[in-house]
Design a protein around this motif. Structure first.
Motif, mmCIF file in Angstrom:
data_model
loop_
_atom_site.group_PDB
_atom_site.id
_atom_site.type_symbol
_atom_site.label_atom_id
_atom_site.label_comp_id
_atom_site.label_asym_id
_atom_site.label_seq_id
_atom_site.Cartn_x
_atom_site.Cartn_y
_atom_site.Cartn_z
ATOM 1 N N UNK A 193 0.911 -1.160 0.065
ATOM 2 C CA UNK A 193 -0.033 -0.173 0.112
ATOM 3 C C UNK A 193 0.948 1.140 0.000
ATOM 4 N N UNK A 194 1.807 1.334 1.031
ATOM 5 C CA UNK A 194 2.889 2.520 1.010
ATOM 6 C C UNK A 194 3.601 2.919 -0.108
ATOM 7 N N UNK A 195 4.023 1.445 -0.744
ATOM 8 C CA UNK A 195 4.975 1.906 -2.110
ATOM 9 C C UNK A 195 3.846 2.194 -3.195
ATOM 10 N N UNK A 196 2.671 1.650 -3.212
ATOM 11 C CA UNK A 196 1.806 1.826 -4.485
ATOM 12 C C UNK A 196 1.495 3.227 -4.442
ATOM 13 N N UNK A 217 -5.394 6.571 -15.822
ATOM 14 C CA UNK A 217 -5.344 6.264 -17.529
ATOM 15 C C UNK A 217 -4.329 5.430 -17.536
ATOM 16 N N UNK A 218 -3.197 5.294 -17.027
ATOM 17 C CA UNK A 218 -2.219 4.416 -17.427
ATOM 18 C C UNK A 218 -2.566 2.776 -17.093
ATOM 19 N N UNK A 219 -3.356 2.701 -15.962
ATOM 20 C CA UNK A 219 -3.849 1.220 -15.811
ATOM 21 C C UNK A 219 -4.843 1.063 -16.642
ATOM 22 N N UNK A 220 -5.657 1.853 -17.192
ATOM 23 C CA UNK A 220 -6.848 1.631 -18.343
ATOM 24 C C UNK A 220 -6.036 1.105 -19.502
ATOM 25 N N UNK A 261 1.726 8.890 -6.823
ATOM 26 C CA UNK A 261 1.936 10.072 -6.880
ATOM 27 C C UNK A 261 2.746 10.690 -7.665
ATOM 28 N N UNK A 262 3.753 9.714 -8.253
ATOM 29 C CA UNK A 262 4.734 10.120 -9.174
ATOM 30 C C UNK A 262 4.283 10.104 -10.436
ATOM 31 N N UNK A 263 3.092 9.722 -10.702
ATOM 32 C CA UNK A 263 2.554 9.608 -12.083
ATOM 33 C C UNK A 263 1.527 10.743 -12.409
ATOM 34 N N UNK A 264 1.298 11.039 -13.429
ATOM 35 C CA UNK A 264 0.296 12.335 -13.768
ATOM 36 C C UNK A 264 -1.056 11.870 -13.717
ATOM 37 N N UNK A 265 -1.192 10.511 -14.238
ATOM 38 C CA UNK A 265 -2.584 9.999 -14.397
ATOM 39 C C UNK A 265 -2.666 8.540 -14.329
#
Length: 155
Positions: free
Chosen positions: A127-130, A142-145, A135-139
């Motif tokens: 959970x913490x690392x995820x 959307x990346x997951x999708x 937080x480092x990614x803009x979206x």
């Protein structure tokens, strides 16, 4: 006759190498996957598992034991690779493999109490690392999708 394939009339230019380096989706996905796996492997080390083992154990965390085939499909692995990945977890007493009493050809997978304990230790780390990675990614949604779209292909 030689078993070495004949070379193409013209070899790829260095410009082609740069094009692949800069634009190849497969290369970028592989690099990102390896980098993510390294981060999660390092973080999950205190729990005694790798990122791949975390995903595998988590896929077994269900009310009813899933079949080997359904877990292989979920993880996009062939059954042989999944079986090889299960063996060290089974030796450590984290996973049990049993025959389905209704169909003896089907193997059912379940977490042992020790497997549940490892997951209980690993989930807060995940959970913490995820959250930090998202937080480092803009979206991240959307990346997951987009990644899900790519993983739907099964040719």
């Amino acid at each position: 006759m030689s078993t070495v394939p004949m070379r193409a009339a013209t070899e790829p230019s260095f410009q082609t190498t740069l094009l692949v380096r800069d634009s190849c989706l497969c290369l970028h996905a592989q690099r990102a996957a390896r980098a993510l796996a390294r981060r999660f492997d390092l973080a999950l080390k205190p729990a005694g598992i790798s990122s791949g083992q975390f995903s595998l154990l988590m896929s077994l965390n269900r009310p009813k034991p899933p079949s080997l085939s359904s877990v292989a499909a979920l993880l996009a692995m062939d059954r042989t690779t999944l079986t090889a990945n299960l063996k060290p977890l089974e030796r450590r007493g984290l996973v049990e493999i049993a025959l389905d009493q209704a169909d003896k050809r089907v193997r059912l997978l379940s977490l042992t109490p020790a497997g549940h304990a490892v997951l209980a230790a690993a989930v807060p780390i995940w959970r913490e690392l995820h959250a930090a990675i998202e937080a480092e990614l803009s979206d991240p949604g959307r990346l997951r999708a987009e990644l899900n779209v790519l993983s739907e292909w099964n040719g």
